[in-house]
Design a protein around this motif. Structure first.
Motif, PDB file in Angstrom:
ATOM      1  N   GLY A   1       0.813  -1.211   0.000  1.00  8.13           N
ATOM      2  CA  GLY A   1       0.000   0.000   0.000  1.00  8.13           C
ATOM      3  C   GLY A   1       0.847   1.261   0.000  1.00  8.13           C
ATOM      4  N   THR A   2       1.928   1.233   0.740  1.00  2.00           N
ATOM      5  CA  THR A   2       2.827   2.383   0.762  1.00  2.00           C
ATOM      6  C   THR A   2       3.507   2.566  -0.591  1.00  2.00           C
ATOM      7  OG1 THR A   2       3.191   1.984   3.109  1.00  2.00           O
ATOM      8  CG2 THR A   2       4.753   3.424   1.994  1.00  2.00           C
ATOM      9  N   ALA A   3       3.901   1.468  -1.217  1.00  2.17           N
ATOM     10  CA  ALA A   3       4.540   1.554  -2.531  1.00  2.17           C
ATOM     11  C   ALA A   3       3.571   2.101  -3.576  1.00  2.17           C
ATOM     12  CB  ALA A   3       5.065   0.188  -2.947  1.00  2.17           C
ATOM     13  N   LEU A   4       2.297   1.762  -3.461  1.00  2.00           N
ATOM     14  CA  LEU A   4       1.312   2.272  -4.414  1.00  2.00           C
ATOM     15  C   LEU A   4       1.137   3.782  -4.324  1.00  2.00           C
ATOM     16  CD1 LEU A   4      -1.401  -0.509  -4.169  1.00  2.00           C
ATOM     17  CD2 LEU A   4      -0.133   0.139  -6.222  1.00  2.00           C
ATOM     18  N   LEU A   5       1.443   4.359  -3.172  1.00  2.00           N
ATOM     19  CA  LEU A   5       1.332   5.816  -3.027  1.00  2.00           C
ATOM     20  C   LEU A   5       2.310   6.564  -3.931  1.00  2.00           C
ATOM     21  CD1 LEU A   5       0.779   6.173   0.814  1.00  2.00           C
ATOM     22  CD2 LEU A   5      -0.882   6.568  -1.010  1.00  2.00           C
ATOM     23  N   PHE A   6       3.358   5.890  -4.396  1.00  2.00           N
ATOM     24  CA  PHE A   6       4.301   6.542  -5.305  1.00  2.00           C
ATOM     25  C   PHE A   6       3.667   6.832  -6.670  1.00  2.00           C
ATOM     26  CE2 PHE A   6       7.392   4.754  -2.300  1.00  2.00           C
ATOM     27  CZ  PHE A   6       8.096   5.918  -2.025  1.00  2.00           C
ATOM     28  N   LEU A   7       2.563   6.159  -6.988  1.00  2.00           N
ATOM     29  CA  LEU A   7       1.851   6.455  -8.237  1.00  2.00           C
ATOM     30  C   LEU A   7       1.186   7.830  -8.212  1.00  2.00           C
ATOM     31  CD1 LEU A   7       0.161   3.020  -8.962  1.00  2.00           C
ATOM     32  CD2 LEU A   7       2.097   4.029 -10.163  1.00  2.00           C
ATOM     33  N   LEU A   8       1.093   8.437  -7.038  1.00  2.00           N
ATOM     34  CA  LEU A   8       0.488   9.765  -6.920  1.00  2.00           C
ATOM     35  C   LEU A   8       1.428  10.880  -7.374  1.00  2.00           C
ATOM     36  CD1 LEU A   8      -1.328   9.522  -3.487  1.00  2.00           C
ATOM     37  CD2 LEU A   8      -2.363   9.700  -5.739  1.00  2.00           C
ATOM     38  N   ARG A   9       2.676  10.555  -7.601  1.00  2.00           N
ATOM     39  CA  ARG A   9       3.663  11.575  -7.932  1.00  2.00           C
ATOM     40  C   ARG A   9       3.320  12.336  -9.204  1.00  2.00           C
ATOM     41  NH1 ARG A   9       9.484   9.421  -8.441  1.00  2.00           N
ATOM     42  NH2 ARG A   9       9.693  10.523 -10.383  1.00  2.00           N
ATOM     43  N   GLU A  10       3.008  11.642 -10.275  1.00  2.00           N
ATOM     44  CA  GLU A  10       2.738  12.303 -11.552  1.00  2.00           C
ATOM     45  C   GLU A  10       1.438  13.109 -11.553  1.00  2.00           C
ATOM     46  OE1 GLU A  10       4.614  12.829 -14.266  1.00  2.00           O
ATOM     47  OE2 GLU A  10       6.190  12.003 -12.991  1.00  2.00           O
ATOM     48  N   PRO A  11       0.318  12.567 -11.064  1.00  2.00           N
ATOM     49  CA  PRO A  11      -0.886  13.402 -11.077  1.00  2.00           C
ATOM     50  C   PRO A  11      -0.782  14.628 -10.182  1.00  2.00           C
ATOM     51  CG  PRO A  11      -1.394  11.236 -10.192  1.00  2.00           C
ATOM     52  CD  PRO A  11       0.017  11.213 -10.657  1.00  2.00           C
ATOM     53  N   LEU A  12       0.000  14.537  -9.121  1.00  5.26           N
ATOM     54  CA  LEU A  12       0.179  15.717  -8.271  1.00  5.26           C
ATOM     55  C   LEU A  12       1.146  16.712  -8.898  1.00  5.26           C
ATOM     56  CD1 LEU A  12       0.288  14.097  -4.728  1.00  5.26           C
ATOM     57  CD2 LEU A  12      -1.621  15.249  -5.856  1.00  5.26           C
ATOM     58  N   ARG A  13       2.043  16.232  -9.725  1.00  2.00           N
ATOM     59  CA  ARG A  13       2.977  17.104 -10.411  1.00  2.00           C
ATOM     60  C   ARG A  13       2.297  17.854 -11.552  1.00  2.00           C
ATOM     61  NH1 ARG A  13       8.306  14.281 -12.257  1.00  2.00           N
ATOM     62  NH2 ARG A  13       8.425  13.948 -10.028  1.00  2.00           N
ATOM     63  N   HIS A  14       1.311  17.233 -12.198  1.00  2.00           N
ATOM     64  CA  HIS A  14       0.598  17.834 -13.335  1.00  2.00           C
ATOM     65  C   HIS A  14      -0.908  17.819 -13.064  1.00  2.00           C
ATOM     66  CE1 HIS A  14       4.373  17.501 -15.486  1.00  2.00           C
ATOM     67  NE2 HIS A  14       4.414  16.217 -15.170  1.00  2.00           N
ATOM     68  N   PRO A  15      -1.385  18.659 -12.147  1.00  2.00           N
ATOM     69  CA  PRO A  15      -2.807  18.599 -11.782  1.00  2.00           C
ATOM     70  C   PRO A  15      -3.743  19.125 -12.867  1.00  2.00           C
ATOM     71  CG  PRO A  15      -1.741  20.400 -10.639  1.00  2.00           C
ATOM     72  CD  PRO A  15      -0.660  19.652 -11.366  1.00  2.00           C
ATOM     73  N   ASP A  16      -3.237  19.853 -13.851  1.00  2.00           N
ATOM     74  CA  ASP A  16      -4.101  20.405 -14.892  1.00  2.00           C
ATOM     75  C   ASP A  16      -4.342  19.442 -16.042  1.00  2.00           C
ATOM     76  OD1 ASP A  16      -4.243  22.731 -13.438  1.00  2.00           O
ATOM     77  OD2 ASP A  16      -2.526  23.634 -14.445  1.00  2.00           O
ATOM     78  N   THR A  17      -3.652  18.315 -16.069  1.00  3.35           N
ATOM     79  CA  THR A  17      -3.866  17.313 -17.107  1.00  3.35           C
ATOM     80  C   THR A  17      -5.239  16.680 -16.905  1.00  3.35           C
ATOM     81  OG1 THR A  17      -1.507  16.849 -17.125  1.00  3.35           O
ATOM     82  CG2 THR A  17      -2.946  15.201 -18.129  1.00  3.35           C
ATOM     83  N   PRO A  18      -6.040  16.559 -17.967  1.00  2.76           N
ATOM     84  CA  PRO A  18      -7.367  15.957 -17.804  1.00  2.76           C
ATOM     85  C   PRO A  18      -7.287  14.535 -17.250  1.00  2.76           C
ATOM     86  CG  PRO A  18      -7.191  17.016 -19.938  1.00  2.76           C
ATOM     87  CD  PRO A  18      -5.825  17.039 -19.328  1.00  2.76           C
ATOM     88  N   GLY A  19      -8.052  14.289 -16.218  1.00  3.31           N
ATOM     89  CA  GLY A  19      -8.088  12.977 -15.596  1.00  3.31           C
ATOM     90  C   GLY A  19      -7.128  12.796 -14.447  1.00  3.31           C
TER      91      GLY A  19
END
Length: 102
Positions: A16-34
């Motif tokens: 579960g902790t390792a899966l949190l690393f997938l949040l890096r890209e959407p948080l870096r580019h919040p204006d990308t659709p989706g």
């Protein structure tokens, strides 16, 4: 050789902790659709094994119920996040805060 419940619980917490690393890209580019819907879905996907790992590690029935409630919250976050991901990716529309809160 059988694994103890503590080893399985720690494995779920690590996953579960390792899966949190997938949040890096959407948080870096919040204006990308989706990206916001994806971030919400990933948060739910990460909370599921965290709640399951805690359920394996606790001995108290009250804490076990709390861990189960974390898994229920995770399922709700996954469903809402996936819906928002699909809507925002296809239409570009993001619901207002008044629509999201309920």
């Amino acid at each position: 050789m059988a694994l103890s419940s503590g080893v399985v619980g720690v494995g779920y917490l690590a996953m579960g902790t390792a899966l949190l690393f997938l949040l890096r890209e959407p948080l870096r580019h919040p204006d990308t659709p989706g990206s916001r819907g994806f971030a919400l879905a990933v948060l739910g996907i990460a909370l599921w094994p965290i709640g399951l790992g805690n359920e394996y590690l606790v001995a108290s029935p009250d804490l076990s119920v709390a861990a189960w409630n974390v898994r229920l919250l995770a399922a709700s976050l996954i469903a809402v996040g996936w819906l928002l991901l699909a809507v925002e990716s296809t239409t570009g529309w993001w619901p207002s805060r008044r629509a999201l809160v309920p």
